[in-house]
Write a protein that holds these residues in place. Structure first.
Motif, PDB file in Angstrom:
ATOM      1  N   SER A  29      -9.148   2.589  29.247  1.00  0.00           N
ATOM      2  CA  SER A  29      -9.414   3.018  27.974  1.00  0.00           C
ATOM      3  C   SER A  29      -8.570   2.805  26.576  1.00  0.00           C
ATOM      4  CB  SER A  29     -10.069   4.507  27.891  1.00  0.00           C
ATOM      5  OG  SER A  29      -8.508   5.884  28.218  1.00  0.00           O
ATOM      6  N   CYS A  83       0.951  10.316  22.757  1.00  0.00           N
ATOM      7  CA  CYS A  83       0.411   8.305  22.379  1.00  0.00           C
ATOM      8  C   CYS A  83       0.535   8.719  20.645  1.00  0.00           C
ATOM      9  CB  CYS A  83      -0.545   7.731  22.753  1.00  0.00           C
ATOM     10  SG  CYS A  83       0.044   7.459  24.622  1.00  0.00           S
ATOM     11  N   GLN A 123      -2.654  10.932  20.994  1.00  0.00           N
ATOM     12  CA  GLN A 123      -2.841  11.746  21.587  1.00  0.00           C
ATOM     13  C   GLN A 123      -2.373  12.120  22.704  1.00  0.00           C
ATOM     14  OE1 GLN A 123      -6.405  12.180  21.546  1.00  0.00           O
ATOM     15  NE2 GLN A 123      -7.127  11.415  19.976  1.00  0.00           N
ATOM     16  N   ILE A 140      -6.670   4.292  24.198  1.00  0.00           N
ATOM     17  CA  ILE A 140      -5.947   5.992  23.199  1.00  0.00           C
ATOM     18  C   ILE A 140      -5.904   5.743  22.411  1.00  0.00           C
ATOM     19  CG2 ILE A 140      -4.811   7.462  23.827  1.00  0.00           C
ATOM     20  CD1 ILE A 140      -4.007   6.630  26.205  1.00  0.00           C
TER      21      ILE A 140
END
Length: 256
Positions: free
Chosen positions: A130, A113, A177, A132
């Motif tokens: 979550s 990402c 990430q 990211i």
């Protein structure tokens, strides 16, 4: 488990919202190349639309990569070309224009990402959502430094001021990430027009309870019902489990 062959389904929607005259968001759904993107243009008039469209247009030329590192390299090359084009447009018009970008790259059982600005990437895994990405905003920097509380951030007067975007400088500042794709993963990419009106828990509930197309449309209707103060764009990618969660081939694309 070999995640390379896991089936997936994806979909995207975009809408100008209830207040804005123009939709300056753009998005890209390219399952064949393993690329999904949202971009939120800024600069007023039609300039923001030009910036976000430049990003999507350049990224659409990536083609089929030979490996995950090759896909990442192609992405960065196209984003750099878009940045240069937006800079030329900015200089010719004598104004600063730019665009956020949030992208999901998936290949060989891995994901990456990448983002600049406050468009977001969420991952829903094992029943938990979550974020990211991490917003490139003044208010996020203040939160990180402990200078304001989360409650104060919600009403901070400069909470929408972006610190990084594509097109605003010669060098692109982009974060990333990466990790392994797992069966059942759901990725949600969105511009801030979604998160201004819908909570993370509501995003998770919508994403897990429906197909990507239905989830995108349900979230869009939720935003519009709550006032839709900004353009809103949502892209959802759902990974099958290889058994009863198999999805059909490449998804279609829809615009609201």
């Amino acid at each position: 488990m070999n995640t390379v062959a896991l089936p997936f389904e994806s979909f995207g929607v975009s809408h100008r919202g209830c207040v804005r005259e123009l939709n300056e968001d753009s998005y890209l759904v390219e399952p064949e190349t393993g690329l999904w993107v949202v971009a939120d243009g800024m600069g007023g008039h039609d300039a923001g639309e030009v910036a976000s469209a430049s990003i999507v247009d350049h990224l659409a030329t990536i083609g089929i990569a030979s490996s995950a590192p090759d896909l990442r390299a192609r992405f960065e090359d196209r984003l750099s070309r878009a940045n240069a084009e937006i800079r030329r447009i900015s200089q010719s018009r004598g104004v600063t224009i730019g665009s956020t970008v949030a992208a999901l790259l998936a290949m060989d059982g891995r994901f990456a990402c990448l983002w600049a600005g406050d468009s977001r990437v969420y991952l829903i895994r094992n029943g938990s959502i979550s974020q990211i990405s991490k917003d490139h905003t003044e208010v996020q920097e203040l939160l990180d430094k402990g200078m304001i509380s989360a409650a104060e951030a919600l009403a901070w007067p400069r909470r929408n001021v972006i610190t990084h975007a594509v097109g605003v400088s010669d060098e692109i500042v982009i974060d990333f990430q990466q990790g392994e794709i797992m069966p059942g993963d759901i990725f949600v990419l969105s511009t801030d027009g979604l998160t201004a009106h819908v909570t993370d828990a509501e995003i998770e509930a919508a994403a897990v309870s429906a197909t990507p197309q239905a989830a995108c449309e349900n979230l869009l209707q939720m935003v519009l019902a709550r006032g839709g103060t900004d353009n809103v764009t949502i892209v959802l990618v759902k990974i099958g489990d290889g058994r009863n969660g198999a999805y059909p081939g490449p998804s279609s694309r829809a615009e609201g």
